[in-house]
Scaffold this motif. Structure first.
Motif, PDB file in Angstrom:
ATOM      1  N   UNK A 142       0.843  -1.216   0.000  1.00 20.90           N
ATOM      2  CA  UNK A 142       0.000   0.000   0.000  1.00 20.90           C
ATOM      3  C   UNK A 142       0.871   1.257   0.000  1.00 20.90           C
ATOM      4  N   UNK A 143       1.924   1.232   0.821  1.00 13.50           N
ATOM      5  CA  UNK A 143       2.779   2.437   0.877  1.00 13.50           C
ATOM      6  C   UNK A 143       3.398   2.723  -0.479  1.00 13.50           C
ATOM      7  N   UNK A 144       3.827   1.677  -1.177  1.00 11.67           N
ATOM      8  CA  UNK A 144       4.471   1.971  -2.464  1.00 11.67           C
ATOM      9  C   UNK A 144       3.435   2.489  -3.461  1.00 11.67           C
ATOM     10  N   UNK A 145       2.194   2.000  -3.367  1.00 11.64           N
ATOM     11  CA  UNK A 145       1.160   2.522  -4.285  1.00 11.64           C
ATOM     12  C   UNK A 145       0.823   3.979  -3.961  1.00 11.64           C
ATOM     13  N   UNK A 146       0.725   4.267  -2.669  1.00 13.75           N
ATOM     14  CA  UNK A 146       0.403   5.652  -2.284  1.00 13.75           C
ATOM     15  C   UNK A 146       1.537   6.579  -2.721  1.00 13.75           C
ATOM     16  N   UNK A 147       2.751   6.101  -2.539  1.00 16.69           N
ATOM     17  CA  UNK A 147       3.894   6.939  -2.946  1.00 16.69           C
ATOM     18  C   UNK A 147       3.930   7.117  -4.455  1.00 16.69           C
ATOM     19  N   UNK A 148       3.556   6.043  -5.186  1.00 16.92           N
ATOM     20  CA  UNK A 148       3.536   6.150  -6.659  1.00 16.92           C
ATOM     21  C   UNK A 148       2.508   7.182  -7.107  1.00 16.92           C
ATOM     22  N   UNK A 149       1.459   7.391  -6.291  1.00 20.68           N
ATOM     23  CA  UNK A 149       0.434   8.374  -6.683  1.00 20.68           C
ATOM     24  C   UNK A 149       0.843   9.797  -6.267  1.00 20.68           C
ATOM     25  N   UNK A 150       2.032   9.938  -5.711  1.00 20.95           N
ATOM     26  CA  UNK A 150       2.552  11.286  -5.437  1.00 20.95           C
ATOM     27  C   UNK A 150       2.492  11.691  -3.979  1.00 20.95           C
ATOM     28  N   UNK A 151       1.874  10.868  -3.122  1.00 22.70           N
ATOM     29  CA  UNK A 151       1.789  11.242  -1.701  1.00 22.70           C
ATOM     30  C   UNK A 151       2.943  10.619  -0.928  1.00 22.70           C
ATOM     31  N   UNK A 152       3.140  11.176   0.258  1.00 28.81           N
ATOM     32  CA  UNK A 152       4.163  10.613   1.147  1.00 28.81           C
ATOM     33  C   UNK A 152       3.447   9.622   2.066  1.00 28.81           C
ATOM     34  N   UNK A 230     -13.151  -2.756   2.430  1.00 24.43           N
ATOM     35  CA  UNK A 230     -13.222  -4.139   2.899  1.00 24.43           C
ATOM     36  C   UNK A 230     -11.990  -4.911   2.455  1.00 24.43           C
ATOM     37  N   UNK A 231     -11.634  -5.890   3.299  1.00 25.26           N
ATOM     38  CA  UNK A 231     -10.536  -6.795   2.930  1.00 25.26           C
ATOM     39  C   UNK A 231     -11.117  -7.980   2.160  1.00 25.26           C
ATOM     40  N   UNK A 232     -10.494  -8.620   1.243  1.00 21.31           N
ATOM     41  CA  UNK A 232      -9.165  -8.259   0.761  1.00 21.31           C
ATOM     42  C   UNK A 232      -9.182  -6.943  -0.018  1.00 21.31           C
ATOM     43  N   UNK A 233      -8.197  -6.135   0.271  1.00 23.90           N
ATOM     44  CA  UNK A 233      -8.163  -4.792  -0.302  1.00 23.90           C
ATOM     45  C   UNK A 233      -7.764  -4.850  -1.774  1.00 23.90           C
ATOM     46  N   UNK A 234      -8.546  -4.147  -2.581  1.00 21.00           N
ATOM     47  CA  UNK A 234      -8.112  -3.951  -3.967  1.00 21.00           C
ATOM     48  C   UNK A 234      -7.262  -2.682  -3.920  1.00 21.00           C
ATOM     49  N   UNK A 235      -5.969  -2.862  -4.133  1.00 19.34           N
ATOM     50  CA  UNK A 235      -5.057  -1.740  -3.874  1.00 19.34           C
ATOM     51  C   UNK A 235      -5.416  -0.484  -4.649  1.00 19.34           C
ATOM     52  N   UNK A 236      -5.771  -0.665  -5.939  1.00 17.98           N
ATOM     53  CA  UNK A 236      -6.087   0.523  -6.745  1.00 17.98           C
ATOM     54  C   UNK A 236      -7.280   1.278  -6.160  1.00 17.98           C
ATOM     55  N   UNK A 237      -8.280   0.489  -5.684  1.00 13.14           N
ATOM     56  CA  UNK A 237      -9.469   1.126  -5.111  1.00 13.14           C
ATOM     57  C   UNK A 237      -9.062   1.939  -3.869  1.00 13.14           C
ATOM     58  N   UNK A 238      -8.211   1.321  -3.042  1.00 14.61           N
ATOM     59  CA  UNK A 238      -7.793   2.013  -1.822  1.00 14.61           C
ATOM     60  C   UNK A 238      -7.061   3.316  -2.160  1.00 14.61           C
ATOM     61  N   UNK A 239      -6.217   3.249  -3.182  1.00 13.48           N
ATOM     62  CA  UNK A 239      -5.446   4.450  -3.519  1.00 13.48           C
ATOM     63  C   UNK A 239      -6.367   5.537  -4.071  1.00 13.48           C
ATOM     64  N   UNK A 240      -7.353   5.154  -4.903  1.00 12.67           N
ATOM     65  CA  UNK A 240      -8.278   6.153  -5.452  1.00 12.67           C
ATOM     66  C   UNK A 240      -9.070   6.790  -4.314  1.00 12.67           C
ATOM     67  N   UNK A 241      -9.572   5.939  -3.394  1.00 12.24           N
ATOM     68  CA  UNK A 241     -10.340   6.485  -2.256  1.00 12.24           C
ATOM     69  C   UNK A 241      -9.453   7.386  -1.392  1.00 12.24           C
ATOM     70  N   UNK A 242      -8.216   6.948  -1.205  1.00 10.28           N
ATOM     71  CA  UNK A 242      -7.275   7.757  -0.405  1.00 10.28           C
ATOM     72  C   UNK A 242      -7.076   9.116  -1.069  1.00 10.28           C
ATOM     73  N   UNK A 243      -6.874   9.106  -2.385  1.00 12.96           N
ATOM     74  CA  UNK A 243      -6.662  10.385  -3.097  1.00 12.96           C
ATOM     75  C   UNK A 243      -7.875  11.294  -2.975  1.00 12.96           C
ATOM     76  N   UNK A 244      -9.071  10.698  -3.037  1.00 15.37           N
ATOM     77  CA  UNK A 244     -10.284  11.519  -2.898  1.00 15.37           C
ATOM     78  C   UNK A 244     -10.323  12.194  -1.527  1.00 15.37           C
TER      79      UNK A 244
END
Ligand SMILES: Nc1nc2c(ncn2[C@@H]2O[C@H](COP(=O)(O)OP(=O)(O)OP(=O)(O)O)[C@@H](O)[C@H]2O)c(=O)[nH]1
Length: 430
Positions: A142-152, A230-244
């Protein structure tokens, strides 16, 4: 970035152009409302900077025009010397995105620089994320996906560690697993965040849980989570929701900041940077109530410059303005942290002095009277009439009683020769 500047004054156009060019921005300039309206209809502008006072109306009309023509892309920045709260509020309701006081060139330059730096894509706002999960593999992914989207992304494995990190940092989002090692569950951590003081309590929180039943989801949201995955987490979904969530938080922060600026601006006199009458109405009665509650002294000093009309008439309005600014600086220089210096209007000022006794205010007014003579604001002989009063600790009065006493004292000072200090006791209640 495409920018239009509606500015009738040639001098102001030159000043603004220099500011934009310093940031590598090259706006179009127009001098009339009609040309601005026709420009925004013809081309897609990201931003319009407009002067408030225009011959054919006001800069707010351009925001109204954009609203009418369903143009939601172009933001409108109002440059104004106006400080009346109703007008500024109306401007914001009409669709003005930001109001920048003319006198505040630092704010304007900062804004232009940020504009040049940002080219903001609202869907791609980045932020600082705290990810709490005891599963190290999940954390790494998850951290690497969040970082790839530009966040720390900062991670930790339990709620206690998370609370310590949140206390020391400003996060734009916290993502917590429902079950965590340690004493605090994800939900406990969420509740602890909501109980923190200030802005931190509003940090968006997303909870991840393997329990997908609807009651659990509702419980999590009811407890104040901003989102649930919900788990299992779909990483892309989590990152999109996080960005929102990050984007919403950032936009909210921006609105808060603007509201704060507007509030400060509405309470500040543009010429002298002292507080103005709006501040007086809002805060003076509160300060008096505090003094009465704690049975402490509170003094008022009204300062009215003498023969100010003659200064304007003899030396010009600009020199008169310079006098007012320098007098304001003198007043500020004698104020303690808890004192308030207010420009009531024209050449009339008020100092509110908590914890200042009758003896103290008499001494202070006399010092100020002499300081004015010595300092010679704008290199002119300027004198002032001082009306002072004091509510001694333990006594009761309305703010208007106190103000009336100081104001009457000023009149007496004027009537009896000016350039003097008169003390008047507060009339005791009937
Ligand atoms: N330069 C300048 N002048 C102002 C401003 N606001 C008010 N004035 C002027 O201040 C002057 C106040 O004049 P008066 O009320 O007659 O008072 P005064 O000349 O100081 O006379 P006394 O108070 O009786 O000593 C007027 O000429 C106003 O136009 C301002 O922001 N800048």
């Amino acid at each position: 970035m495409k920018i239009l500047v509606l500015e009738p004054s040639r001098v102001q156009q030159i000043i603004l152009n220099a500011m934009f060019r310093a940031c590598d921005l090259y706006p179009e300039f127009v001098a009339s409302l009609a040309s601005a309206m026709s420009e925004v209809d013809k081309a897609e502008y990201d931003c319009v900077f407009t002067s408030y006072s225009l011959k054919e109306g006001s800069g707010v009309d351009i925001a109204r025009h954009l609203k009418r023509t369903n143009n939601t892309k172009t933001s409108v920045i109002l440059l104004t010397t106006e400080d009346r709260r109703t007008i500024l509020n109306d401007a914001l309701s009409a669709g003005i995105t930001r109001i920048i006081p003319r006198a505040n060139t630092v704010e304007l330059e900062t804004f232009i620089r940020e504009l040049a730096d940002s080219d903001v894509d609202y869907q791609q706002m980045s932020g600082k994320v705290l990810f709490i999960d005891d599963d190290r593999t999940m954390t790494a992914i998850i951290c690497s996906m969040i970082e790839a989207s530009g966040s720390e992304c900062i991670s930790c494995t339990n709620g206690e560690e998370a609370m310590a990190l949140i206390a020391d940092n400003h996060f734009d989002l916290v993502i917590a697993d429902y079950f965590l090692d340690g004493k605090l569950t994800g939900l406990d951590t969420l509740l602890a965040i909501r109980q923190m003081g200030g802005k931190r309590a509003r940090t968006p929180v997303m909870v991840i849980s393997a329990q997908t039943d609807v009651e659990r989801r509702i419980e999590i949201l009811k407890k104040g989570a901003n989102d649930y995955v919900a788990k299992p987490v779909v990483e892309e979904e989590l990152v999109v929701r996080a960005n929102n969530l990050i984007t919403q938080k950032k936009l909210f922060d921006r609105v808060e900041e603007q509201r704060e600026q507007l509030r400060n601006m509405a309470m500040t006199d543009q010429l002298t940077a002292l507080y103005n009458r709006h501040f007086l109405v809002e805060f003076a009665p509160k300060r008096l109530a505090e003094a009465m509650r704690h049975k402490t002294d509170l003094s008022l000093m009204v300062v009215d410059l003498d023969h100010f009309k003659a200064i304007n008439d003899t030396h010009g309005h600009d020199r008169g303005d310079q006098v007012l600014r320098e007098v304001a600086d003198i007043l500020k220089s004698v104020c303690r942290k808890e004192d308030m210096a207010i420009r009531l209007g024209g050449e009339e000022f008020l100092l509110i002095l908590p914890h200042c006794s009758a003896e103290g205010v008499i001494k202070k007014a006399e010092e100020l009277r002499l300081l004015l003579l010595k300092t010679r604001p704008a290199r002119l002989d300027v004198t002032g009439s001082f009306g002072i009063t004091c509510l001694e600790g333990g006594n009761q009065a309305d703010f208007s009683d106190l103000f009336t006493a100081a104001d009457e004292a000023v009149y007496e000072a004027k009537d009896t020769g000016r350039n003097k200090v008169i003390f008047r006791a507060v009339a005791s209640p009937e």
